[in-house]
Design an enzyme around this catalytic site. Structure first.
Site, PDB file in Angstrom:
ATOM      1  N   HIS A   5      10.068  17.636 -58.687  1.00  0.00           N
ATOM      2  CA  HIS A   5      10.132  18.585 -57.577  1.00  0.00           C
ATOM      3  C   HIS A   5      11.161  18.195 -56.535  1.00  0.00           C
ATOM      4  CE1 HIS A   5       6.660  20.142 -59.579  1.00  0.00           C
ATOM      5  NE2 HIS A   5       7.032  21.283 -59.028  1.00  0.00           N
ATOM      6  N   GLU A  29       4.763  28.831 -68.524  1.00  0.00           N
ATOM      7  CA  GLU A  29       5.115  27.411 -68.388  1.00  0.00           C
ATOM      8  C   GLU A  29       4.460  26.557 -69.459  1.00  0.00           C
ATOM      9  OE1 GLU A  29       5.656  26.213 -64.009  1.00  0.00           O
ATOM     10  OE2 GLU A  29       3.765  27.286 -64.071  1.00  0.00           O
ATOM     11  N   ASP A  48       8.462  23.162 -66.512  1.00  0.00           N
ATOM     12  CA  ASP A  48       7.227  22.748 -67.172  1.00  0.00           C
ATOM     13  C   ASP A  48       7.238  23.114 -68.654  1.00  0.00           C
ATOM     14  OD1 ASP A  48       5.571  21.348 -65.335  1.00  0.00           O
ATOM     15  OD2 ASP A  48       5.509  23.191 -64.153  1.00  0.00           O
ATOM     16  N   CYS A  55      12.441  31.635 -63.750  1.00  0.00           N
ATOM     17  CA  CYS A  55      12.623  30.999 -62.440  1.00  0.00           C
ATOM     18  C   CYS A  55      12.705  29.483 -62.573  1.00  0.00           C
ATOM     19  CB  CYS A  55      11.491  31.392 -61.491  1.00  0.00           C
ATOM     20  SG  CYS A  55       9.876  30.946 -62.120  1.00  0.00           S
TER      21      CYS A  55
HETATM   22  C1  PEP Z   1       8.903  25.515 -63.640  1.00  0.00           C
HETATM   23  O1  PEP Z   1       8.012  24.781 -64.079  1.00  0.00           O
HETATM   24  O2  PEP Z   1       9.950  25.783 -64.264  1.00  0.00           O
HETATM   25  C2  PEP Z   1       8.754  26.105 -62.308  1.00  0.00           C
HETATM   26  C3  PEP Z   1       9.610  27.002 -61.876  1.00  0.00           C
HETATM   27  O3  PEP Z   1       7.727  25.624 -61.531  1.00  0.00           O
HETATM   28  P1  PEP Z   1       7.793  24.201 -60.782  1.00  0.00           P
HETATM   29  O4  PEP Z   1       9.152  23.620 -61.082  1.00  0.00           O
HETATM   30  O5  PEP Z   1       7.585  24.447 -59.340  1.00  0.00           O
HETATM   31  O6  PEP Z   1       6.692  23.444 -61.438  1.00  0.00           O
HETATM   32 MG    MG Z   2       6.126  24.676 -62.999  1.00  0.00          MG
END
Ligand code: PEP
Ligand code: MG
Length: 817
Positions: free
Chosen positions: A441, A678, A702, A749
């Protein structure tokens, strides 16, 4: 002064021997002998007459001096410092005189039981020279019941203990890395049962064998002969124990006997794109201000002892290699040389924080002086422990933000999302972490702020001196330290070319995105704050494809209220104007822990109570969040999306709750509720899910970790984590196909949507919305416009048929050339 003092139970509960405390700092008597009580009542009382030495602000512990001079530490529960005083109410203060049975601290049994690792309360005799005798532990006791006694040991003349009983032995070190941190910690641990003084000698150097720091300073390398010398009644046995350990190569498994930046480690990995030229800046706790002067020797010693114990306790639960590192860290925290140096500074009137910093600085200088690369790597451990202990002494769960120089390239072991959020990004040119993974993150935060970042660069980067010029090329995955003039000139030319291209793309980014043959592709942005929303709008984003609401829940002591959430969502919605806003519900767990939501220690947090699973378990949180979203974002603009869904059972209860909340608030429009894809399960069930959900959006960060079975935060597998892998792309194809069959749209995303190279492949796989970091929106829009649909489909087919991510990348580069 009487030599023996009777001890009574400080509360009603189960009287246990220290061995039963699930924390080696107590169980292995690193802090001293004593006993423990697993309490059944919420009042801690004095176990004997005495004077209160210290009660920390968090009121989870207290130290007392008894009539015979013994100092006692009473620590309610384990890891309770993290509760920040919640549930504790001190009834005494430093200097108060107490009688046996007098109340010391009242505590809320339920709150502490849920918030802490354990309730069991150790009572430790922290001063040297006292013997403790406990009457048959393993029974239930009433508060005030006699449990044992503590006596001043008759001072045996040191001449008698050491009475020329001595032993020595020479052995050759054959462990591949010599006596480095973990072996040193093992020697210290092996000597704990013995009384003898033991020193190790190598050539003309010598070290106290009970001190990790001292042993590290010895710098005994592979094939070096060391002499073990002991004095004391059990000298021979102590020498034999150390010799056996050295001859057994310290029982180190082959995989941990290599340095962490090992042969399997193949260099830094790109976590956020870009090129930067700047100056090195090491992230350390020197930025935390500690008072120079103490408030009394006993109080400062007690505060330091508590901070050390709490830091050691926080190391519990580490697994695998991390557990090995934790063992070394624990040994450093209990190191007698470090303790002696700190005690010397405290005795001179300094504060605990000042003394601990001075002690670690002296040890760091000694390690640096060895010139040994492996030992110099251990400096990072000391720096880390310095930061943690001082953070605890100051009552901070996270250290204060460092003052960055302009153009800083920040180096650190790893970075927490909360640490990143506290940095001044205007002064930050780039980030390099020794550990970490490319889709953590913090990497996402860096990418969205347009800060180039490399991870998994190895421990050696932590030894780079502040101010050294650095070129960080995240795209090439390279780092040049103190480059020559030609390299600097070349990098600054490339930087200007990149900036010019970015300016061109930005100028063209304000229309809606289409492929070369006119197919509409929405290019949205991922947001985490109001500032991101403003950046997204200026970068030409057509909406928000992912609002990561969890960042609102980090860096604070309690969950944000409905009103506070409403205000933030509303400000973001207003900044976006009439552009669509997809709000993702709270996604915590994994590498995004929050202090006020203690998740039970999970062995595999990435496979645990994350994302929608947590909010399904805590519908109170979900309800407040849904209410805040509906009150903040106009219905026409608002979409909601759920993280970490596996199948429709994760979706349906939220749909019901959303309809309930809508009715409650008088929202008559049906609010769109989408699902993040995910998990491989959700990807394979995409069509089924899309028949009920309003849209799908793929989270490749993920999805990639779960498909490739590679932890997104683990540096040693970071080379494997590439969402361009054909296995991931085949799942993307399944999602594109499933959504189309069900008449819904599928977007993306996850990090792959920010990569312009991937855009034509994703479009060819049926993705019609790409949500990128604000900084990448113009480049993604430019990439979309470069290809027609037929070319995208052809490229997508080839990508799915490829055998590796590298092959897919080569195909994409060829197509983009
Ligand atoms: C992902 O897992 O690609 C996602 C957009 O969620 P995060 O990165 O916040 O887990
Ligand atoms: Mg994610």
């Amino acid at each position: 002064m009487s030599d023996t003092v009777t001890l009574v139970a400080p509360c009603a509960g189960w009287l246990a021997p220290l061995e039963e405390v699930p924390d080696p700092v107590f169980a292995e008597r690193m802090m001293g002998d004593g006993f423990a009580v697993d309490p059944v009542e919420g009042m801690l009382r004095a176990p004997a007459d005495g004077t209160v030495i210290n009660v920390p602000e968090s009121a989870h512990a207290v130290t007392l001096r008894l009539g015979n001079g013994a100092e006692l530490l009473l620590h309610i529960g384990l890891e309770t410092v993290a509760l920040g005083g919640k549930g504790f109410n001190a009834r005494v203060a430093a200097g108060d005189r107490v009688k046996a049975g007098d109340p010391l601290i009242a505590f809320d049994l339920d709150a502490v039981a849920t918030g802490a690792k354990a309730l069991i309360t150790p009572v430790i005799i922290a001063s040297e020279g006292y013997a403790v005798e406990i009457d048959s532990a393993g029974r239930s006791v009433a508060a005030g019941a006699v449990v044992g006694r503590v006596s001043r040991e008759r001072t045996v003349s040191s001449d008698i203990v050491h009475a020329d009983v001595g032993a020595e032995r020479n052995v050759r070190v054959t462990a591949p890395n010599g006596i480095h941190a973990r072996p040193a910690a093992r020697i210290v641990a092996a000597l704990r049962p013995f009384l003898a003084d033991v020193t190790l000698h190598a050539a003309d150097r010598s070290a106290n064998a009970r001190s990790t720091i001292s042993l590290l300073g010895l710098g005994a390398g592979r094939d070096e002969e060391v002499r073990i010398v002991a004095r004391g009644s059990d000298a021979q046995a102590a020498v034999d124990a150390v010799a056996a350990l050295i001859l057994a190569n310290f029982h180190e498994a082959a995989h941990i006997s290599v340095p962490r930046a090992s042969a399997t480690h193949s260099g830094p990995v790109r976590a956020a794109p870009g090129l930067a030229i700047g100056q090195a800046f090491q992230l350390r706790s020197a930025d935390l201000d500690v008072p120079t002067d103490g408030t009394g020797i006993a109080a400062e010693q007690a505060a330091l002892a508590t901070a050390l114990a709490d830091t050691a306790a926080s190391l519990d639960g580490a697994q695998g290699t991390a557990a090995e590192i934790a063992e070394a860290h624990r040994a450093l925290l209990a190191d007698p040389e470090l303790a002696a140096t700190a005690a010397r500074h405290i005795a001179e009137g300094r504060s605990a924080g000042f003394a601990w910093r001075a002690a670690t600085a002296e040890a760091t200088a000694a390690l640096r002086a060895t010139g040994d690369a492996l030992l110099i790597e251990r400096i990072a451990d000391l720096i880390d422990l310095e930061r943690q202990v001082i953070g605890r002494l100051l009552g901070a769960t996270a250290p204060a933000a460092p003052a960055l120089p302009k153009g800083a390239i920040l180096f650190g072991e790893d970075l927490l999302p909360s640490q990143f959020l506290s940095l001044d990004t205007a002064r930050l040119a780039g980030i390099v972490t020794a550990q970490g993974g490319p889709t953590s993150h913090v990497a996402i935060l860096a990418a969205s702020a347009g800060v180039p970042m490399l991870v998994a660069a190895g421990e050696s980067v932590l030894a780079i001196t502040d101010g050294t010029p650095v070129i960080l090329d995240a795209d090439a995955g390279t780092l040049s330290i103190d480059p020559d003039a030609d390299a600097l000139a070349d990098a600054s030319t490339r930087l200007s070319v990149l900036r010019e291209r970015r300016a061109r793309e930005l100028a063209a980014a304000h229309g809606s995105a289409h492929t070369a043959d006119g197919a509409r592709i929405e290019v949205f942005a991922n947001l985490g704050s109001v500032a991101d929303a403003a950046a997204a709008v200026s970068a030409g984003a057509e909406g928000c494809g992912l609002l990561r609401t969890e960042f609102l829940f980090l860096e604070r002591e309690t969950a944000p209220s409905e009103e506070e959430q409403r205000e933030t969502y509303s400000a973001i919605a207003a900044t976006l104007g009439d552009r669509p806003l997809i709000v993702r519900t709270l996604d915590i767990g994994g590498d995004k822990p929050v202090p006020y939501l203690p998740l039970a220690g999970e062995e595999n947090p990435a496979l645990g109570l994350r994302g929608v699973r947590l909010t399904l378990a805590r519908p109170d949180l979900m309800r407040i969040q849904l209410r805040a979203i509906l009150r903040a974002v106009p219905a026409g603009q608002c979409r909601i999306m759920l993280p970490m869904v596996a199948d429709l059972d994760d979706y349906r209860p939220v749909r019901t709750l959303l309809d309930e909340v809508s009715a409650e608030l008088g929202v008559t429009e049906r609010i769109q509720l989408g699902v993040m894809i995910e998990t491989p399960a959700a990807a394979l069930l995409a069509e089924q899910i899309a028949r009920e959900a309003d849209f799908l959006s793929i989270g490749t960060n993920d999805l990639t970790q779960y498909t490739l079975a590679a932890d997104r935060g683990n540096a040693s597998v970071s080379q494997r984590i590439d969402a361009m892998h054909p296995a991931v792309l085949r799942l993307v194809r399944e999602v594109g196909r499933g959504a189309a069959q069900a008449g819904r749209w599928a977007g993306m995303c996850g990090g792959l949507a920010s990569d312009p190279l991937a855009a034509p492949i994703l479009i060819g796989l049926g993705i019609t919305e790409l949500s990128a970091t604000p900084a990448q929106v113009p480049a993604v829009k430019a990439a979309v416009a470069r290809f027609d649909m037929a070319a995208c489909k052809a490229l997508a087919d080839k990508a799915c048929a490829a055998q590796s991510a590298a092959e897919v990348r080569a195909l994409a580069m060829e197509a983009a050339a």
